[in-house]
Design an enzyme around this catalytic site. Structure first.
Site, PDB file in Angstrom:
ATOM      1  N   TYR A 108      -0.426   4.892  18.622  1.00 10.44           N
ATOM      2  CA  TYR A 108      -1.666   4.578  17.899  1.00 10.44           C
ATOM      3  C   TYR A 108      -2.656   5.744  17.918  1.00 10.44           C
ATOM      4  O   TYR A 108      -3.435   5.902  16.975  1.00 10.44           O
ATOM      5  CB  TYR A 108      -2.276   3.265  18.414  1.00 10.44           C
ATOM      6  CG  TYR A 108      -1.479   2.092  17.916  1.00 10.44           C
ATOM      7  CD1 TYR A 108      -1.576   1.663  16.599  1.00 10.44           C
ATOM      8  CD2 TYR A 108      -0.548   1.464  18.735  1.00 10.44           C
ATOM      9  CE1 TYR A 108      -0.801   0.626  16.112  1.00 10.44           C
ATOM     10  CE2 TYR A 108       0.242   0.421  18.259  1.00 10.44           C
ATOM     11  CZ  TYR A 108       0.110   0.009  16.947  1.00 10.44           C
ATOM     12  OH  TYR A 108       0.892  -1.009  16.461  1.00 10.44           O
ATOM     13  N   GLN A 160      -4.672  -5.497   5.224  1.00 12.36           N
ATOM     14  CA  GLN A 160      -3.789  -5.496   6.405  1.00 12.36           C
ATOM     15  C   GLN A 160      -3.858  -4.131   7.078  1.00 12.36           C
ATOM     16  O   GLN A 160      -3.270  -3.931   8.128  1.00 12.36           O
ATOM     17  CB  GLN A 160      -2.346  -5.762   5.968  1.00 12.36           C
ATOM     18  CG  GLN A 160      -2.147  -7.113   5.302  1.00 12.36           C
ATOM     19  CD  GLN A 160      -0.829  -7.151   4.536  1.00 12.36           C
ATOM     20  OE1 GLN A 160       0.194  -7.558   5.068  1.00 12.36           O
ATOM     21  NE2 GLN A 160      -0.840  -6.724   3.291  1.00 12.36           N
ATOM     22  N   ASN A 161      -4.559  -3.195   6.454  1.00  9.82           N
ATOM     23  CA  ASN A 161      -4.579  -1.822   6.976  1.00  9.82           C
ATOM     24  C   ASN A 161      -5.551  -1.682   8.144  1.00  9.82           C
ATOM     25  O   ASN A 161      -6.578  -2.352   8.204  1.00  9.82           O
ATOM     26  CB  ASN A 161      -4.962  -0.835   5.873  1.00  9.82           C
ATOM     27  CG  ASN A 161      -3.927  -0.812   4.768  1.00  9.82           C
ATOM     28  OD1 ASN A 161      -2.827  -1.329   4.953  1.00  9.82           O
ATOM     29  ND2 ASN A 161      -4.270  -0.233   3.637  1.00  9.82           N
ATOM     30  N   VAL A 162      -5.210  -0.754   9.022  1.00 10.30           N
ATOM     31  CA  VAL A 162      -6.037  -0.528  10.201  1.00 10.30           C
ATOM     32  C   VAL A 162      -6.844   0.772  10.076  1.00 10.30           C
ATOM     33  O   VAL A 162      -7.635   1.106  10.954  1.00 10.30           O
ATOM     34  CB  VAL A 162      -5.166  -0.531  11.483  1.00 10.30           C
ATOM     35  CG1 VAL A 162      -4.603  -1.929  11.717  1.00 10.30           C
ATOM     36  CG2 VAL A 162      -4.027   0.479  11.424  1.00 10.30           C
ATOM     37  N   HIS A 176      -5.534  -7.083  10.508  1.00 11.91           N
ATOM     38  CA  HIS A 176      -4.677  -6.566  11.586  1.00 11.91           C
ATOM     39  C   HIS A 176      -5.411  -5.601  12.514  1.00 11.91           C
ATOM     40  O   HIS A 176      -4.781  -4.828  13.226  1.00 11.91           O
ATOM     41  CB  HIS A 176      -3.428  -5.891  10.976  1.00 11.91           C
ATOM     42  CG  HIS A 176      -2.485  -6.859  10.330  1.00 11.91           C
ATOM     43  ND1 HIS A 176      -1.486  -6.493   9.458  1.00 11.91           N
ATOM     44  CD2 HIS A 176      -2.390  -8.219  10.461  1.00 11.91           C
ATOM     45  CE1 HIS A 176      -0.820  -7.576   9.065  1.00 11.91           C
ATOM     46  NE2 HIS A 176      -1.358  -8.623   9.646  1.00 11.91           N
ATOM     47  N   GLY A 187      -0.339  -2.501  -3.028  1.00  8.59           N
ATOM     48  CA  GLY A 187       0.397  -1.732  -2.031  1.00  8.59           C
ATOM     49  C   GLY A 187       0.825  -2.483  -0.796  1.00  8.59           C
ATOM     50  O   GLY A 187       0.692  -1.972   0.321  1.00  8.59           O
ATOM     51  N   SER A 232       4.180  -4.997   0.748  1.00  7.32           N
ATOM     52  CA  SER A 232       5.493  -5.605   0.518  1.00  7.32           C
ATOM     53  C   SER A 232       5.422  -7.123   0.686  1.00  7.32           C
ATOM     54  O   SER A 232       6.382  -7.824   0.410  1.00  7.32           O
ATOM     55  CB  SER A 232       6.514  -5.018   1.497  1.00  7.32           C
ATOM     56  OG  SER A 232       6.127  -5.325   2.830  1.00  7.32           O
TER      57      SER A 232
HETATM   58  P1  OAD Z   1       4.839  -2.077   3.766  1.00  8.59           P
HETATM   59  O1  OAD Z   1       5.271  -0.726   4.216  1.00  8.59           O
HETATM   60  O2  OAD Z   1       5.647  -3.246   4.186  1.00  8.59           O
HETATM   61  O3  OAD Z   1       4.783  -2.098   2.179  1.00  8.59           O
HETATM   62  C1  OAD Z   1       4.121  -1.087   1.459  1.00  8.59           C
HETATM   63  C2  OAD Z   1       4.192  -1.442  -0.019  1.00  8.59           C
HETATM   64  O4  OAD Z   1       3.432  -0.467  -0.727  1.00  8.59           O
HETATM   65  C3  OAD Z   1       5.617  -1.415  -0.612  1.00  8.59           C
HETATM   66  O5  OAD Z   1       5.781  -2.562  -1.446  1.00  8.59           O
HETATM   67  C4  OAD Z   1       5.635  -0.139  -1.461  1.00  8.59           C
HETATM   68  O6  OAD Z   1       6.444  -0.266  -2.620  1.00  8.59           O
HETATM   69  C5  OAD Z   1       4.172  -0.027  -1.854  1.00  8.59           C
HETATM   70  N1  OAD Z   1       3.739   1.378  -2.105  1.00  8.59           N
HETATM   71  C6  OAD Z   1       4.079   2.503  -1.449  1.00  8.59           C
HETATM   72  N2  OAD Z   1       3.429   3.567  -1.958  1.00  8.59           N
HETATM   73  C7  OAD Z   1       2.643   3.088  -2.969  1.00  8.59           C
HETATM   74  C8  OAD Z   1       1.742   3.688  -3.887  1.00  8.59           C
HETATM   75  N3  OAD Z   1       1.478   4.993  -3.878  1.00  8.59           N
HETATM   76  N4  OAD Z   1       1.118   2.891  -4.797  1.00  8.59           N
HETATM   77  C9  OAD Z   1       1.381   1.550  -4.837  1.00  8.59           C
HETATM   78  N5  OAD Z   1       2.230   0.938  -3.986  1.00  8.59           N
HETATM   79  C10 OAD Z   1       2.850   1.681  -3.063  1.00  8.59           C
HETATM   80  O7  OAD Z   1       3.308  -2.221   4.210  1.00  8.59           O
HETATM   81  P2  OAD Z   1       2.437  -3.540   4.333  1.00  8.59           P
HETATM   82  O8  OAD Z   1       2.835  -4.566   3.327  1.00  8.59           O
HETATM   83  O9  OAD Z   1       1.030  -3.115   4.380  1.00  8.59           O
HETATM   84  O10 OAD Z   1       1.250  -4.802  10.478  1.00  8.59           O
HETATM   85  O11 OAD Z   1       2.869  -4.050   5.767  1.00  8.59           O
HETATM   86  C11 OAD Z   1       2.241  -5.180   6.303  1.00  8.59           C
HETATM   87  C12 OAD Z   1       2.120  -5.068   7.783  1.00  8.59           C
HETATM   88  O12 OAD Z   1       3.379  -4.710   8.349  1.00  8.59           O
HETATM   89  C13 OAD Z   1       1.209  -3.958   8.268  1.00  8.59           C
HETATM   90  O13 OAD Z   1      -0.155  -4.335   8.261  1.00  8.59           O
HETATM   91  C14 OAD Z   1       1.694  -3.716   9.660  1.00  8.59           C
HETATM   92  C15 OAD Z   1       3.185  -3.768   9.441  1.00  8.59           C
HETATM   93  O14 OAD Z   1       3.947  -4.214  10.506  1.00  8.59           O
HETATM   94  C16 OAD Z   1       1.066  -4.621  11.786  1.00  8.59           C
HETATM   95  O15 OAD Z   1       1.302  -3.564  12.354  1.00  8.59           O
HETATM   96  C17 OAD Z   1       0.541  -5.833  12.475  1.00  8.59           C
END
Ligand code: OAD
Length: 233
Positions: A57, A90-92, A108, A174, A176
């Site tokens: 971190y 969800q971003n930190v 988060h 952005g 998943s």
């Molecule tokens: P993910 O890494 O799971 O998903 C990122 C999403 O962003 C994917 O669907 C990509 O296709 C999309 N993406 C990537 N680059 C992009 C761009 N330039 N423009 C638009 N979309 C783009 O990340 P999160 O969904 O945020 O939690 O993950 C959720 C949680 O999982 C996080 O908060 C974290 C992680 O474990 C904890 O650590 C508690």
């Protein structure tokens, strides 16, 4: 807050910060392909090897401090010119705040905060500083990042759900949508007549959503301009 303005929620994930140079989690080469969640993002991992977790971190915090908000963050902030906007992220990182958004709910946690490892309520700002082994809270327990790890409770749930239920439009950027409960909150947006998700890639867009596939920095400013143009003068 202005009661006359239409309420909008912008719900974001790591993809909104990707073009600021911060790694996502699940894209190829993402953080969870380089590190095991079980080594760095659980309370058990911290109990077993706190130094490793702190290092992980500390590195994320340094990366976020060096990053700048991108055109998607600033466009989301510009929505406040015509709407009552809450960002639920969800971003930190703090790129929404630095991009100009005034109301941001961090589900988060936040990299720039530390908290006591035995007292949830004992939280302090640490700015860009590292947390080191031996940094203690007032009761003598090791400090840890104020980050929600797997198996821990998401922060500000009631607040986020209340705001999502009231929103008349929902923009998701952005994410998943693979981490619950956060992803499930979108199902609560029953009053939203327009629901759009901007993402490079998705397994399956949620029901009722229009999926705009592409980069956040390209698509979000266009959408924001369209939504602002729809606001009666
Ligand atoms: P993910 O890494 O799971 O998903 C990122 C999403 O962003 C994917 O669907 C990509 O296709 C999309 N993406 C990537 N680059 C992009 C761009 N330039 N423009 C638009 N979309 C783009 O990340 P999160 O969904 O945020 O939690 O993950 C959720 C949680 O999982 C996080 O908060 C974290 C992680 O474990 C904890 O650590 C508690």
């Amino acid at each position: 807050m202005n009661d006359l303005l239409e309420k909008i929620v912008v719900f974001t994930g790591a993809g909104v910060s990707a073009e600021s140079g911060l790694q996502t989690f699940r894209d190829s080469g993402g953080l969870w392909h380089q590190h095991s969640v079980y080594d760095v993002a659980t309370p058990e991992a911290f109990a077993r090897n706190p130094g490793l977790v702190l290092d992980f971190y500390n590195e994320r915090r340094r990366g976020a401090a060096e990053a700048e908000p991108n055109d998607a963050h600033t466009a989301i902030a510009a929505l406040e010119d015509g709407f009552d906007v809450t960002v639920v992220t969800q971003n930190v990182d703090d790129l929404h705040e630095r991009g100009g958004s005034s109301r941001v709910i961090h589900l988060h946690g936040k990299l720039r905060e530390a908290r006591s490892s035995d007292n949830l309520g004992d939280i302090r700002d640490i700015g860009d500083a590292d947390i080191k082994l031996g940094d203690l809270c007032s009761r003598g327990s090791q400090l840890r990042p104020n980050i929600v790890w797997f198996g821990e409770e998401v922060q500000q749930v009631d607040n986020a759900l209340h705001i999502i239920r009231e929103a008349s439009r929902l923009l998701v950027v952005g994410t998943s949508l693979s981490v619950f409960p956060a992803a499930g909150f979108l199902g609560e947006a029953r009053n939203a007549r327009e629901k759009i998700i901007v993402s490079l890639d998705l397994d399956s867009p949620p029901r009722d959503f229009q999926w705009r596939q592409g980069k956040a920095t390209e698509l979000v400013p266009v959408l924001v301009a369209q939504w602002l143009a729809s606001v009666p003068a």
